[in-house]
Scaffold this motif. Sequence first.
Motif, PDB file in Angstrom:
ATOM      1  N   GLY A 184      39.290  42.085  58.132  1.00 53.35           N
ATOM      2  CA  GLY A 184      38.814  42.476  56.810  1.00 53.35           C
ATOM      3  C   GLY A 184      37.316  42.330  56.663  1.00 53.35           C
TER       4      GLY A 184
ATOM      5  N   GLN B 276      42.181  43.506  44.437  1.00 51.92           N
ATOM      6  CA  GLN B 276      43.100  44.387  45.143  1.00 51.92           C
ATOM      7  C   GLN B 276      44.332  43.629  45.641  1.00 51.92           C
ATOM      8  N   VAL B 277      44.170  42.342  45.935  1.00 53.82           N
ATOM      9  CA  VAL B 277      45.324  41.531  46.341  1.00 53.82           C
ATOM     10  C   VAL B 277      46.374  41.547  45.226  1.00 53.82           C
TER      11      VAL B 277
ATOM     12  N   TYR C   9      47.966  45.206  44.903  1.00 55.96           N
ATOM     13  CA  TYR C   9      48.915  45.527  45.973  1.00 55.96           C
ATOM     14  C   TYR C   9      50.182  44.681  45.867  1.00 55.96           C
TER      15      TYR C   9
ATOM     16  N   GLU D 165      38.037  41.200  48.388  1.00 53.83           N
ATOM     17  CA  GLU D 165      38.562  42.103  47.356  1.00 53.83           C
ATOM     18  C   GLU D 165      39.800  41.462  46.720  1.00 53.83           C
TER      19      GLU D 165
ATOM     20  N   MET E  16      41.579  49.600  49.631  1.00 58.00           N
ATOM     21  CA  MET E  16      41.404  49.483  51.084  1.00 58.00           C
ATOM     22  C   MET E  16      42.544  50.157  51.845  1.00 58.00           C
TER      23      MET E  16
ATOM     24  N   GLN F 149      43.605  41.245  54.857  1.00 53.56           N
ATOM     25  CA  GLN F 149      42.410  42.068  55.029  1.00 53.56           C
ATOM     26  C   GLN F 149      41.615  42.177  53.732  1.00 53.56           C
ATOM     27  N   CYS F 150      42.303  42.248  52.597  1.00 51.84           N
ATOM     28  CA  CYS F 150      41.607  42.259  51.307  1.00 51.84           C
ATOM     29  C   CYS F 150      40.863  40.945  51.071  1.00 51.84           C
TER      30      CYS F 150
END
Length: 448
Positions: free
Chosen positions: A73, A303-304, A307, A300, A1, A294-295
């Motif tokens: 998000g 993705q957390v 990141y 998502e 993202m 936002q993830c």
Amino acid sequence: MFSKRDLRRLLIPLIVEQFLAVLVGMVDVVMVAGVGEAAVSGVSLVDAINLLLIQLLGAMATGGAVVAGQYLGCKNEERACRAANQLLLVTTVISAAIMVIALVGNRVILSVIFGKIDADVMADASLYFYITSLSFPFLAMYNSCAALYRAMGNSKVSMKTSLVMNGINIAGNAIGVYVLRVGVAGVAVPTLISRMVAAVIMLVIIRNEKNQVHVDKHLRLGYEPDMIRQILRIGIPSGMESSMFQLGKIMVQSLVSSLGTVAIAGFAVATNLASIEYLPGQAIGLGLVTVASQCVGAKEFGQVKEYTKKLVLLDYSILIGIIVVIDLLHKPIIGIYNLSPEAAAIAAGLIVFHGFAMLFWPPAFIVPNALRAASDVTFTMVIAVASMWLFRICLAYLMVKVFHTGVIGIWIAMSVDWIFRFVVFLWRMISGKWIRHGSDERLKRKTV
């Protein structure tokens, strides 16, 4: 993202802003040092209290930013804007109440927290506390607006405003201390004025309806209990965690004050210099709140984790360079503060020790931001508060009062606190138990 370019645009201004904030703090201490060690001690003691209140307000702002970020998000900008209105309302009311308590309770609060301190230190502390208390509502407005811009992935606005705020502060300090020669008032009044200016700037631009997240143009904030509860559900545990953390630091500061003015001054300067080592991590942690929230809103969760790993490693890469530079140059830097030889020796020993201890800091304090962004705030609060009381406070008193280690024992206890957090928060992130807190059905794509 988030592309590498997106992360750079978010993180670089945040790091610059954090460095500016600490640079101004260091300039304050250096300027006040010209007035005398009593002034340095008084400002240092009050700053410990002010930081507690600042972190409380900052945590509330983060609660609103998490809610707004989660709505962004899942593409629900209308509710994100409503969250912005309620965030500004809540933080303004709370900060005004805190200001009144601080103004009315001034010396009583200082006496209860720090006990019996030298009369000249108390006089400087009382004056500094009174003046800076007036700035709390303005600081709350600035923090709230800055948090909302970060939720949009735009940290450049708060950085530019911070440049203005800190420029006013430094210029005012120079005039107050060196030209007007009014002591700690020469540092406190510019702080008040700079925060007022910053609040007005941010309040004006956050009303721009071109922003993804904005407050009502006419500041008709309204009152939405459900939205406020949603913000407080994240903000209160985070605020309690931050407040308890800073309260623990104040209790430790009280322990330091019992060791005499030389120990207070040496500890204050070491703390001031050590704060530089926190800067990249604090900035990256703020950025991670935006990214992770936002993830989470987009569901998502993988993705957390990715990141979080990337940003922790980024902090390590910056942190190691900073530690090396500070350890090599700590003696000439400490010399700037005009300390007595005894206080300078204390500061030097503390800063070298701190550099080694910082290797445990990034996972201990960056990873929890990802958990908070997923609304896993109760777990982070319980662990942080328990670790604070068990290690940072109880162990510190044991080291100083029983084993007579002096101020170094306080930072040994701090290191044990960091190691405990390091282990527990990494386990929590890897386990995935936090994911269930990010599955909030109120985060819908359509307006509700």
